[in-house]
Design a protein around this motif. Sequence first.
Motif, PDB file in Angstrom:
ATOM      1  N   PHE A 203       0.828  -1.206   0.000  1.00 29.18           N
ATOM      2  CA  PHE A 203       0.000   0.000   0.000  1.00 29.18           C
ATOM      3  C   PHE A 203       0.859   1.251   0.000  1.00 29.18           C
ATOM      4  O   PHE A 203       0.355   2.357   0.149  1.00 29.18           O
ATOM      5  CB  PHE A 203      -0.906   0.025   1.236  1.00 29.18           C
ATOM      6  CG  PHE A 203      -1.697  -1.238   1.428  1.00 29.18           C
ATOM      7  CD1 PHE A 203      -2.837  -1.455   0.646  1.00 29.18           C
ATOM      8  CD2 PHE A 203      -1.299  -2.188   2.342  1.00 29.18           C
ATOM      9  CE1 PHE A 203      -3.560  -2.621   0.809  1.00 29.18           C
ATOM     10  CE2 PHE A 203      -2.018  -3.350   2.499  1.00 29.18           C
ATOM     11  CZ  PHE A 203      -3.158  -3.581   1.733  1.00 29.18           C
ATOM     12  N   GLY A 204       2.142   1.061  -0.113  1.00 30.34           N
ATOM     13  CA  GLY A 204       3.032   2.206  -0.030  1.00 30.34           C
ATOM     14  C   GLY A 204       3.029   2.831   1.348  1.00 30.34           C
ATOM     15  O   GLY A 204       3.258   4.024   1.501  1.00 30.34           O
ATOM     16  N   ALA A 205       2.713   2.032   2.352  1.00 29.55           N
ATOM     17  CA  ALA A 205       2.589   2.580   3.700  1.00 29.55           C
ATOM     18  C   ALA A 205       3.639   2.001   4.613  1.00 29.55           C
ATOM     19  O   ALA A 205       3.381   1.679   5.768  1.00 29.55           O
ATOM     20  CB  ALA A 205       1.187   2.310   4.229  1.00 29.55           C
ATOM     21  N   GLU A 206       4.888   1.856   4.064  1.00 31.29           N
ATOM     22  CA  GLU A 206       5.938   1.221   4.856  1.00 31.29           C
ATOM     23  C   GLU A 206       6.151   1.889   6.194  1.00 31.29           C
ATOM     24  O   GLU A 206       6.444   1.237   7.195  1.00 31.29           O
ATOM     25  CB  GLU A 206       7.287   1.256   4.111  1.00 31.29           C
ATOM     26  CG  GLU A 206       7.344   0.452   2.861  1.00 31.29           C
ATOM     27  CD  GLU A 206       7.167   1.332   1.635  1.00 31.29           C
ATOM     28  OE1 GLU A 206       6.268   2.200   1.661  1.00 31.29           O
ATOM     29  OE2 GLU A 206       7.908   1.143   0.669  1.00 31.29           O
ATOM     30  N   VAL A 207       5.982   3.207   6.218  1.00 34.81           N
ATOM     31  CA  VAL A 207       6.310   3.952   7.435  1.00 34.81           C
ATOM     32  C   VAL A 207       5.404   3.535   8.600  1.00 34.81           C
ATOM     33  O   VAL A 207       5.775   3.644   9.754  1.00 34.81           O
ATOM     34  CB  VAL A 207       6.261   5.472   7.143  1.00 34.81           C
ATOM     35  CG1 VAL A 207       4.837   6.003   7.165  1.00 34.81           C
ATOM     36  CG2 VAL A 207       7.143   6.233   8.130  1.00 34.81           C
ATOM     37  N   PHE A 208       4.227   2.987   8.266  1.00 32.62           N
ATOM     38  CA  PHE A 208       3.319   2.562   9.336  1.00 32.62           C
ATOM     39  C   PHE A 208       3.765   1.269  10.017  1.00 32.62           C
ATOM     40  O   PHE A 208       3.195   0.861  11.011  1.00 32.62           O
ATOM     41  CB  PHE A 208       1.881   2.424   8.818  1.00 32.62           C
ATOM     42  CG  PHE A 208       1.238   3.752   8.593  1.00 32.62           C
ATOM     43  CD1 PHE A 208       0.860   4.532   9.678  1.00 32.62           C
ATOM     44  CD2 PHE A 208       1.034   4.246   7.315  1.00 32.62           C
ATOM     45  CE1 PHE A 208       0.280   5.774   9.467  1.00 32.62           C
ATOM     46  CE2 PHE A 208       0.466   5.479   7.115  1.00 32.62           C
ATOM     47  CZ  PHE A 208       0.083   6.258   8.182  1.00 32.62           C
ATOM     48  N   THR A 209       4.789   0.654   9.423  1.00 34.91           N
ATOM     49  CA  THR A 209       5.422  -0.477  10.114  1.00 34.91           C
ATOM     50  C   THR A 209       5.761  -0.095  11.545  1.00 34.91           C
ATOM     51  O   THR A 209       5.606  -0.894  12.479  1.00 34.91           O
ATOM     52  CB  THR A 209       6.728  -0.872   9.377  1.00 34.91           C
ATOM     53  OG1 THR A 209       6.422  -1.140   8.029  1.00 34.91           O
ATOM     54  CG2 THR A 209       7.367  -2.089  10.027  1.00 34.91           C
ATOM     55  N   ILE A 210       6.198   1.157  11.690  1.00 32.91           N
ATOM     56  CA  ILE A 210       6.604   1.631  13.021  1.00 32.91           C
ATOM     57  C   ILE A 210       5.398   1.687  13.955  1.00 32.91           C
ATOM     58  O   ILE A 210       5.498   1.316  15.137  1.00 32.91           O
ATOM     59  CB  ILE A 210       7.311   2.998  12.902  1.00 32.91           C
ATOM     60  CG1 ILE A 210       8.576   2.811  12.040  1.00 32.91           C
ATOM     61  CG2 ILE A 210       7.665   3.550  14.272  1.00 32.91           C
ATOM     62  CD1 ILE A 210       9.088   4.081  11.451  1.00 32.91           C
ATOM     63  N   ASN A 211       4.241   2.094  13.453  1.00 31.95           N
ATOM     64  CA  ASN A 211       3.028   2.092  14.283  1.00 31.95           C
ATOM     65  C   ASN A 211       2.685   0.675  14.726  1.00 31.95           C
ATOM     66  O   ASN A 211       2.409   0.421  15.884  1.00 31.95           O
ATOM     67  CB  ASN A 211       1.835   2.665  13.498  1.00 31.95           C
ATOM     68  CG  ASN A 211       2.046   4.109  13.126  1.00 31.95           C
ATOM     69  OD1 ASN A 211       3.121   4.467  12.625  1.00 31.95           O
ATOM     70  ND2 ASN A 211       1.047   4.951  13.381  1.00 31.95           N
ATOM     71  N   LEU A 212       2.727  -0.231  13.737  1.00 28.29           N
ATOM     72  CA  LEU A 212       2.433  -1.637  14.033  1.00 28.29           C
ATOM     73  C   LEU A 212       3.358  -2.160  15.119  1.00 28.29           C
ATOM     74  O   LEU A 212       2.939  -2.770  16.096  1.00 28.29           O
ATOM     75  CB  LEU A 212       2.603  -2.464  12.750  1.00 28.29           C
ATOM     76  CG  LEU A 212       2.502  -3.970  12.921  1.00 28.29           C
ATOM     77  CD1 LEU A 212       1.053  -4.396  12.997  1.00 28.29           C
ATOM     78  CD2 LEU A 212       3.202  -4.699  11.794  1.00 28.29           C
ATOM     79  N   LEU A 213       4.627  -1.842  14.908  1.00 31.24           N
ATOM     80  CA  LEU A 213       5.644  -2.323  15.828  1.00 31.24           C
ATOM     81  C   LEU A 213       5.441  -1.727  17.217  1.00 31.24           C
ATOM     82  O   LEU A 213       5.423  -2.453  18.218  1.00 31.24           O
ATOM     83  CB  LEU A 213       7.018  -1.921  15.276  1.00 31.24           C
ATOM     84  CG  LEU A 213       8.213  -2.526  15.970  1.00 31.24           C
ATOM     85  CD1 LEU A 213       8.332  -3.980  15.593  1.00 31.24           C
ATOM     86  CD2 LEU A 213       9.469  -1.773  15.565  1.00 31.24           C
ATOM     87  N   GLY A 214       5.252  -0.426  17.258  1.00 33.07           N
ATOM     88  CA  GLY A 214       5.135   0.260  18.551  1.00 33.07           C
ATOM     89  C   GLY A 214       3.952  -0.272  19.342  1.00 33.07           C
ATOM     90  O   GLY A 214       4.091  -0.714  20.485  1.00 33.07           O
ATOM     91  N   VAL A 215       2.777  -0.252  18.696  1.00 38.03           N
ATOM     92  CA  VAL A 215       1.580  -0.695  19.407  1.00 38.03           C
ATOM     93  C   VAL A 215       1.680  -2.189  19.726  1.00 38.03           C
ATOM     94  O   VAL A 215       1.413  -2.622  20.852  1.00 38.03           O
ATOM     95  CB  VAL A 215       0.321  -0.392  18.561  1.00 38.03           C
ATOM     96  CG1 VAL A 215      -0.917  -0.970  19.245  1.00 38.03           C
ATOM     97  CG2 VAL A 215       0.168   1.102  18.380  1.00 38.03           C
TER      98      VAL A 215
END
Lengths: 383, 263
Positions: A203-215
């Motif tokens: 989805f071109g949303a690689e940066v949200f990996t960090i959200n996934l990881l954090g939460v």
Amino acid sequence: MTSIETVSDEPEAWFKLDREGGTLSLGGAWTIAESARLDRELGSLDLAGKGDVSIDASKISRLDSAGAWLVLRTRRALEAAGSKVGTFAIPDLYKPLFETLDQERQSEPHKLRIPTGLRGRLYKIGRGTIHAYHQTISMLGYLGRVTVETGEAIASPGHKMRVAAMFHQVEETGINALPIVGLLAFLIGVVLAYQGADQLKRFGAEVFTINLLGVGVLREIGGLITAIIVAGRSGSAFTAQIGSMRVNEEIDAMQTMGLNTIDTLVLPRIIGLVIALPLLTFYSDIMGLIGGAFMCYFQLGITIPVFMRQLAEAVTVNTMLVGLIKAPVFALVIALVGCYEGFQVERNAASVGMLTTRSVVEGIFLVIVMDAAFSVMFSVLGI
Amino acid sequence: MAEPQQKEKDVVIKVRGLVNGFGNKILHDHIDLDVYRGEVLGVVGGSGTGKSVLLRSIIGLIRPLEGEIEALGHSTLGDIESPEMRKLQMRWGVLFQEGALFSSQTVAENIQVPLREYTSMSQTLMDEIAEMKLAMVGLPPDAGDKFPSELSGGMKKRAGLARALSLDPELLFLDEPTAGLDPISANQFDELIKQLQKSLGLTVFLVTHDIDTLRAITDRIVVLVNKKLVIGTISELRKSDDPWIKDYFSGVRGRAALASEEA
């Protein structure tokens, strides 16, 4: 496979019932090596309606208790089939053996205690159910007792808290667990970041990996993985330690000396773990995030400052607190189960191993049940 | 002592120049021993003199530092799981101190372990034999369905003896069979061993602390003192000059046990 039948070099055992059925003659070595064959052959012998029979065992060259049993059994079968056994000739050497066996096996055949087949299965299920019921009741009783003892320990001012023992447990269960917990949390961070990035890239949303990881790490994984490792590491140790003290009668010795076992053995472990596990969880959270950051840098090219900025947006202090608040509860469950099962150990070697296994399984099971309960509670409360 | 006139007897266990020890502590210093067929040999000695070690090295559980050991004409120094040792193991039975029953199996299954392993008997015959062995050692038939943890110490020893006897061995090793039993049970156990030894024609190698057992059932006694063996009958040993042997047989317990013999 070596069998006693192949190594035996005794003369072969034989028996012969003459045509009129008047005499049963036996000879050779009636020993355990021959007994399986003799058993089969004697079984096919037709004993019905032989009238009076005399048994001539005088040609037996060697006899042991298995062979003697077969002779005796044949004699009894003859008698049961309506024959009268008149003379019973055996070599003098073996008379004591026959006398021993004959007088001792007069008792009634007994019924098997455990039923077999479908009834046996039902019996097992029933027994298991009753056992689980008793187990639950007794564990609740134990929880109650520990609660009361803890209350008393805190309320009475003159009470000697076993501080040294408690901090020893903090060291055992917390500090000594740092390497394994750190390594596993780090790897979980790596895996989570890698898999998240793989999916979110579409989805071109690689940066949200960090959200996934954090939460993910802070709310759930960090606490859960730590609790599971500790249940396997310290819960089992509690059971084994207390269990072997029971086998060794040390618990009995303590009780006769007026030492309260809850106070001396259980409370230091519970309080120690309740202190250690939240700290360990915090450490595991940090290691998980480091693992994730490491993967993000190499896989996605996200530098550390960018990672930090995105993380600050994704999570709040509350996210972490939600994860940490569960740790003392997990600690309580693990320590309680570990100690409880330790006291269930009976005075035999197999018992320690069995209950240690059970303590780990129950500990992990209850940790996950608790985690699910927390999830439901938080979602109802809207946290 | 009693050796010369017994020279012609059939030797079932032969120990020559045996040296056993741990680290730099020597337990047995070049000892020799013959055990004859059909006798009951008692082994005594103070704690830590290596009575059990002697038994264990004869049955091949411990490899001695030096020396030769033969049982039933075969060396027991080889690999304990080798085919030669298997053949030997079928011809002896061992009763360990606490019975050493397999805790995951019932008593009857315990007795049937050697039968299942070494014979092709039908299950019915094995059940009958297990019941017969239980009766032989004086256990009630329903003990067969019990697990070892459900038995008392004395019953465990009886069950262990039943298992040791399951292949009808020629040679029986007993490691402190009456230790931990009350005097009445111990007497019964002595009687049982005596009776079985007679009816089955066993050779018994018996390690014990119990002077009553020695008096009741042994033909000869081996005393382990100063890393050596002193062999003889009770009356021979009572004349010994060795301080430990003197103490042992003329201490309060020893005198009481022997007085009942003379009475």
